[in-house]
Design an enzyme around this catalytic site. Sequence first.
Site, short mmCIF file in Angstrom:
data_model
loop_
_atom_site.label_atom_id
_atom_site.label_comp_id
_atom_site.label_asym_id
_atom_site.label_seq_id
_atom_site.Cartn_x
_atom_site.Cartn_y
_atom_site.Cartn_z
N ARG A 192 0.84 -1.20 -0.01
CA ARG A 192 0.08 -0.03 0.14
C ARG A 192 0.88 1.22 -0.01
O ARG A 192 0.74 2.39 -0.76
CB ARG A 192 -0.93 -0.09 1.31
N LYS B 134 0.67 24.45 -4.70
CA LYS B 134 -0.32 24.08 -4.17
C LYS B 134 -0.15 22.61 -4.27
O LYS B 134 -0.78 21.79 -5.12
CB LYS B 134 -1.81 24.43 -5.06
N LYS C 223 2.15 39.24 -4.73
CA LYS C 223 0.73 38.69 -5.00
C LYS C 223 0.05 39.96 -4.77
O LYS C 223 0.58 41.14 -4.16
CB LYS C 223 0.35 37.62 -4.27
N GLU D 230 2.32 39.48 -9.61
CA GLU D 230 0.86 39.18 -9.96
C GLU D 230 0.17 40.68 -10.25
O GLU D 230 0.17 41.67 -9.68
CB GLU D 230 0.26 38.58 -8.88
N ASP E 134 -3.46 37.73 -13.39
CA ASP E 134 -4.51 37.07 -12.94
C ASP E 134 -6.01 37.16 -13.08
O ASP E 134 -6.60 38.34 -13.09
CB ASP E 134 -4.43 37.49 -11.35
#
Length: 307
Positions: free
Chosen positions: A125, A160, A192, A221, A242
Site C-alpha cells: 500500500r 499548491k 501577489k 501578479e 491573474d
Amino acid sequence: MTHFSSILALPLDEMPAELTTELARSGLDAATLHRDVAQALAEDLPGPDVTSWPTIPSDQVEIADFIARGDGTVAGLAVAEFVVRFVLGNDVVVTRSSQDGARIRRGDVLLSVEGPTGLLLTAERTALNYLCHLSGVATATATWVDALTGTGTKVRDTRKTIPHLRTLDKYAVRCGGGVNHRENLSDQALIKDNHVLAAGGVVQAYHLVRAAYPDIAVQVEVTQLSQLAELLEIGAESVLLDNMSDQEMTEAVKMAGGRCLLEASGGLTIDRACQVAATGVDFIAVGALTHSARVLDIAMDLRPKPV
C-alpha cells in the site's frame, strides 16, 4: 512508536547506489525520501502486520507485478522500488518494464518484484500510494501538455501541493512534460495582490523586493493592464496575469512585446487551454496539476503460479 521489528527497515547507506543516484538525477534527495518512507510506513505499522505475517510463511517467495489499471503517464517507479527495498532489503529481484514519463496503457506491467510474499504485501500500500499519486499528477500534466502542443505555451505548476510531497509532486509534473514554478518562498519572489496592497502598489512592492534581494528572480501578479504598463516601464522580467479575460491577455502580450514573460493564472480549465494559449502567453499556471489530480489506478498482483 514505529514498529519495524519484523521488517528490515533498510538503512539509507545500504540502498543500491544506482537507485540513490537515479533519485539524485531526478532532483530527489534519498535521505529525505528515506525519512518520509519511514514515516509513511509507520502509519501502517504501529504494530505488526497482523494479517500478512501470521498467514504467510516467512520463507515463502513470490513475484508481484505492479500493473496499470488505466491509461496515463507513469511517475514514481524509483520511489516505489525504494519503499519495497526499505521493507524487504536488497535480497529481492526488481525488474522495471517501464520508465518515468512513459505513456502507459491499461494492463501494462510497470514493475515486478520477487521477494518474501508476506513482506511484499506489507509494502504494497505504501508503494502504491506514492506510485498512484505521482502517476496521477504526471497524467494530469500530460493532458495539458497535449492540449498545448504546437502553441508555444507551457503549463506550469504552483506551490499548491500536498504537505511533505512538494518535491515529489513537482518531479511528477516534469515527468508529465510540464514546467516547475518556484519550489518555495526563498528561491523566487512572487509579489501577489496582498503584497501589492501592503506595499502600496506594484512598483513599490517590486522595488522593495529588488532592493532586499537584488539577485533573486521576481514575478509580479497583476489584475489590471495599467499595472502591467507600470511594471514594463521599470523593466520587470515576469508578470502573472491573474483572472484576466482572453481579450485582456491578448492586449497584455501586445503591450509586453516580448520584454517580459507572461503567465496566465486563475481557475483555468483544460477545455480553455488552446484559447488561453492563443493569446500568446508564455505559461499557464495550473494548481490543479497537484492539488486536484486524480490518482492513476495501479495495482500490485501476485503472479499466478504455474500449474
